[in-house]
Design an enzyme around this catalytic site. Structure first.
Site, PDB file in Angstrom:
ATOM      1  NE  ARG A  26      -5.751   5.194   8.232  1.00  0.00           N
ATOM      2  CZ  ARG A  26      -6.342   5.076   9.493  1.00  0.00           C
ATOM      3  NH1 ARG A  26      -5.591   6.288  10.279  1.00  0.00           N
ATOM      4  NH2 ARG A  26      -7.331   4.835   9.756  1.00  0.00           N
ATOM      5  CE1 TYR A  57      -3.992  -1.904   0.451  1.00  0.00           C
ATOM      6  CE2 TYR A  57      -2.708  -3.365   1.695  1.00  0.00           C
ATOM      7  CZ  TYR A  57      -3.935  -3.281   1.212  1.00  0.00           C
ATOM      8  OH  TYR A  57      -4.799  -3.924   0.991  1.00  0.00           O
ATOM      9  CG  ASN A  98       1.768  12.481  -0.230  1.00  0.00           C
ATOM     10  OD1 ASN A  98       2.278  11.926   0.658  1.00  0.00           O
ATOM     11  ND2 ASN A  98       1.605  13.762  -0.035  1.00  0.00           N
ATOM     12  CB  CYS A 124      -7.732  -4.364  -5.628  1.00  0.00           C
ATOM     13  SG  CYS A 124      -8.726  -5.281  -5.792  1.00  0.00           S
ATOM     14  CG  HIS A 125      -5.375 -10.187  -7.340  1.00  0.00           C
ATOM     15  ND1 HIS A 125      -6.035  -9.802  -8.136  1.00  0.00           N
ATOM     16  CD2 HIS A 125      -4.354 -10.705  -7.856  1.00  0.00           C
ATOM     17  CE1 HIS A 125      -5.797  -9.994  -9.375  1.00  0.00           C
ATOM     18  NE2 HIS A 125      -4.282 -10.592  -8.902  1.00  0.00           N
ATOM     19  CG  ASN A 128     -14.838   2.825  -7.413  1.00  0.00           C
ATOM     20  OD1 ASN A 128     -15.266   1.685  -7.876  1.00  0.00           O
ATOM     21  ND2 ASN A 128     -15.048   4.026  -7.762  1.00  0.00           N
ATOM     22  CD  GLU A 181      -1.291 -12.505 -10.636  1.00  0.00           C
ATOM     23  OE1 GLU A 181      -0.594 -11.755  -9.868  1.00  0.00           O
ATOM     24  OE2 GLU A 181      -2.660 -12.115 -11.092  1.00  0.00           O
TER      25      GLU A 181
END
Length: 109
Positions: free
Chosen positions: A39, A25, A34, A56-57, A48, A85
């Site tokens: 978060r 993240y 940035n 997103c995995h 979303n 993968e």
DNA sequence: AGCGTGACCGTAT
DNA sequence: TATACGGCCACGC
């Protein structure tokens, strides 16, 4: 022109993560512009999630642990996606030193 | 315009 | 090792 929201920038970065690699993240936030947006990255993906266009995995915590409340059905599901993968795990976490996406903002251009 | 929210992270207890 | 807390910041109501 540049009316892009931070969310959109985050999604743009996540879409660039190649299969077989993961990004933290923190790293996504950094690439999006940035490092303090970690978060916001999590918030963005939770609010979303566009599974069709956003992998997103491939986003994990800095330790290589998957998110506890993964939207698709839990951490186990996310881990399965990653294993498919070819991403290697050790003791329930991604081996970051080997599978973390190596990328700089310059390469994103 | 202000406030609550959170799939994070670092430090302290 | 496991919780707890505070800082961080954009988004949505």
């Amino acid at each position: 022109m540049e009316q892009q929201t931070v969310f959109e920038r985050i999604y743009a970065v996540v879409r660039r993560i190649p299969a077989g690699k993961v990004a933290s993240y923190r790293q996504v936030a950094w690439l999006a512009g940035n490092p303090r947006w970690a978060r916001v990255v999590g918030y963005a993906l939770h609010r979303n999630p566009n599974p069709d266009t956003i992998p997103c995995h491939r986003v994990v915590t800095k330790d290589g642990r998957v998110a506890p409340g993964f939207a698709f059905g839990g951490a186990q599901i996310q881990i399965q996606f990653l294993e498919q993968e070819g991403i290697g795990f050790s003791d329930g976490h991604v081996i970051m030193s080997q599978y973390q996406w190596q990328c700089t903002p310059d390469q994103l251009k």
